[in-house]
Design an enzyme around this catalytic site. Structure first.
Site: not given
Lengths: 423, 423
Positions: B14-16, B80, B176, B305, B320-321
């Site tokens: 993911g983002f991280g 995992v 949204e 997260d 995400a940031q």
């Protein structure tokens, strides 16, 4: 307006059914198109979805939106299970409603074809075919997964089986799939793995016939065979595929271990002939008259892959062009009947030509007596396929994707997405 | 080169995880990124896949191709299932191989979050969430199907239930989704049905909180509430959702019949805390130190997260940031350790601001003390989301699709595709 307009029921939203529906746009009739899926698929490019070049949405359009501007036309998502030609009704399952009866004044059956395993239905579980977007997505997931599995496989024999791909049937679909897999291993996947070399994939194209692309001239068959070999494809002709199971295939007397077998051989027509209880040809297709109606049923038309009609002593081929021209003819014919005009002259198929693509930069083309192969044929192939997409936005989108993939080697939809069962 | 480079295992693409892998590009280490899917998804736009605007391939990229040019990095498709921090190994299931053990020198856990039904796991079957492309495709199929079913439904109560959509949770995803469904019924679907009027859909946005978008200022919450109401959305605040079943929901004391309920409320972290057997916060997230490592495990980083870190007395949000900045920090930190350099100062999150979109032409934005809502905020939202997509080709493709959808009202991927189970 006191008399109710006659209702034309069209079953199937493929090339034939869609052409018929569009042809009835300005007719004094009501139209109901029934399909079991919500979209029209451009089947000639399904192999590009299976090999991750295009996304499903780039070769498919919602039938509803294609016909939204046609005020006399409704669309129904449902599965036709039979026709009662005495009471003039089609029988439909839709959602949880079983056996809905819909009365028609005219009926156009454009129900297409599915795979035929020539009596070997046990092959189906191990050698899926390529007829729907769901087929193409499943195959895409599978093709991407075998490389992932090969990357973590320590046993050389199992790794080789994961990287072996067998196409059974060397018609256009088999040739397109085999060459598309070859191109994928040599471009997109080239740098992405650390333990395996995708270029070492073993790609087999098998057919009992003595040449690939049997509907083309011998010269073009030979040109495509040579091009397939130059792509590293193992072309095996003249021997039958005797067994297909989870370990692979037996071609002639040789066993090939393969975790991917794709059925690109025969097709079988829809059960339209059974629904009508009428005469069918050896393959099971409905024998229609030169006006495309079924004998003794002047209000029932059958068009496309599920119909059988001879022209010049030979049956018309099961291709999109035939279906589209027949759908259009059926629509005109109904327009004339509804308007009380004299009937059309018998249907004549106008063959614009035959094209097949072999990988990147190479296609074969024969049309009206002339024939050629190579890069120019490939450009013609690309332009014609873009032109025949159902919507302008798709033409634009596929064109950009092809230019991008051609230049960068990257693909538009290289995703493994497994839906959970249920909703 | 006689000494082997240390191995950094990253779990999660993911983002991280992706930021960490990219940050290690020039480090004197080997990197192995393990993910259970083959693609990185841009989660903030999942709702646009669910509502047929974008295709899955427009918001996702194969992790392999994102990292193909990084010679020190391998990618593995696997699940995992645990960490053995004593022997410094991660335990992975991949293909048919269960419990593969991979030794690490450094470990970065970026395993994200999933839905939380706050103890009501029985809701899951009736109120799916939106975390993966498979979730988004399932929801897309479902949303398109309920309109098809409504079109053939004769019973008014059942038809209304098919055209009722309940979002549970009025955070960014709920807002949204609700507004995207409203826009879809008013644009794309407007002309496509003959018996139902898609505009008559009943769209409910429910939350126990007294305002939507609770992480924004009260002023922006109120602006978005007013805009939601102007879109015809039934905003129900301050009451709990007590029941969710196949017939619909009970909000406070009122029963709403609905065939579509979407869970846009809580998230639960991955089991990383259980794998490590370390201290977790109330939600189950791993309590990490200011250098992002786990207490007593200086070689184990947890980011995104699934990590819990306070800054200025408040826990960092699961966005995400934060994940991206933490992934990058962990990579730099490992680079310094591997190169024998002094450690970094503690991690500081730099908050660039907060954005949420409400339908077409309207968003709310707050950043560094200033805040505004409306069309300009919506333009900023669109530009930022395009900019943060992982690949240039996707930026181009999403931009074109948005312009096209904005002008024509048509959507890119309005397809119902149900894969068969198995392969």
């Amino acid at each position: 307006m006191t008399t109710k307009a006659p209702l034309v029921v069209i079953v199937g939203g493929g090339f034939g059914g869609l052409a018929a529906a569009k042809g009835l746009k300005c007719s004094p009739v009501e139209v109901l198109l029934i399909d079991r899926s919500n979209h029209h698929v451009f089947q000639p490019l399904l192999y590009q979805v299976a090999t991750s070049v295009l996304a499903p949405g780039q070769i498919a359009s919602p039938i509803r939106s294609l016909l939204a501007e046609q005020a006399n036309t409704s669309v129904m998502l449902g599965d036709v299970t039979g026709v009662d030609s005495v009471s003039k009704q089609v029988i439909v399952d839709a959602d949880d409603k079983v056996g809905i009866r819909i009365s028609y004044d005219y009926l156009i059956l454009a129900t297409g074809a599915t795979h035929s395993y020539f009596g070997h239905d046990e092959f189906a579980a191990f050698a899926p075919g390529l007829k729907s977007l769901a087929d193409a997505e499943s195959l895409r997931n599978h093709l991407l997964e075998v490389f992932e599995k090969a990357e973590i496989e320590d046993d050389p024999a199992r790794r080789q089986a994961l990287m072996t791909f067998v196409m059974v049937g060397a018609g256009p679909t088999g040739v397109e799939m085999a060459s598309a897999i070859a191109v994928m291993t040599r471009t997109t996947l080239r740098k992405d793995f650390r333990r395996i070399d995708p270029k070492s994939a073993h790609i087999v194209l098998a057919d009992m016939a003595s040449r690939p692309l049997g509907t083309f001239s011998e010269k073009l068959s030979e040109a495509s065979r040579q091009h397939l070999v130059s792509l590293g494809i193992d072309v095996r002709l003249g021997k039958p595929v005797k067994t297909i199971n989870e370990d692979g295939v037996v071609i002639g007397d040789e066993r090939i271990q393969a975790k991917t077998v794709v059925w690109t051989a025969g097709v079988a027509p829809s059960p339209a002939g059974k629904w009508l209880g009428c005469e069918v040809d050896r393959a099971g297709r409905v024998r229609i008259q030169p006006d495309l109606t079924v004998p003794n049923h002047p209000d029932v038309f059958v068009v496309g892959d599920t119909a059988s009609l001879d022209q010049g002593g030979r049956p018309l081929p099961g291709v999109a062009q035939v279906a589209m021209q027949q759908g259009k003819y059926a629509a005109s014919s109904i327009f004339r009947m509804a308007a009380g005009q004299p009937p059309l002259p018998p249907f004549r198929y106008f063959d614009k030509g035959n094209l097949a693509v072999v990988g990147k930069n190479f296609a074969v083309l024969q049309s009206a007596g002339f024939q050629f192969s190579g890069f120019v044929a490939w450009l013609v192939w690309a332009l014609i396929h873009i032109q025949f997409l159902a919507e302008t936005s798709l033409r634009f989108s596929v064109f950009l994707q092809w230019v991008w993939t051609y230049l960068s080697g990257k693909r538009g939809d290289r995703l493994i997405i497994r839906q959970r069962s249920g909703s």
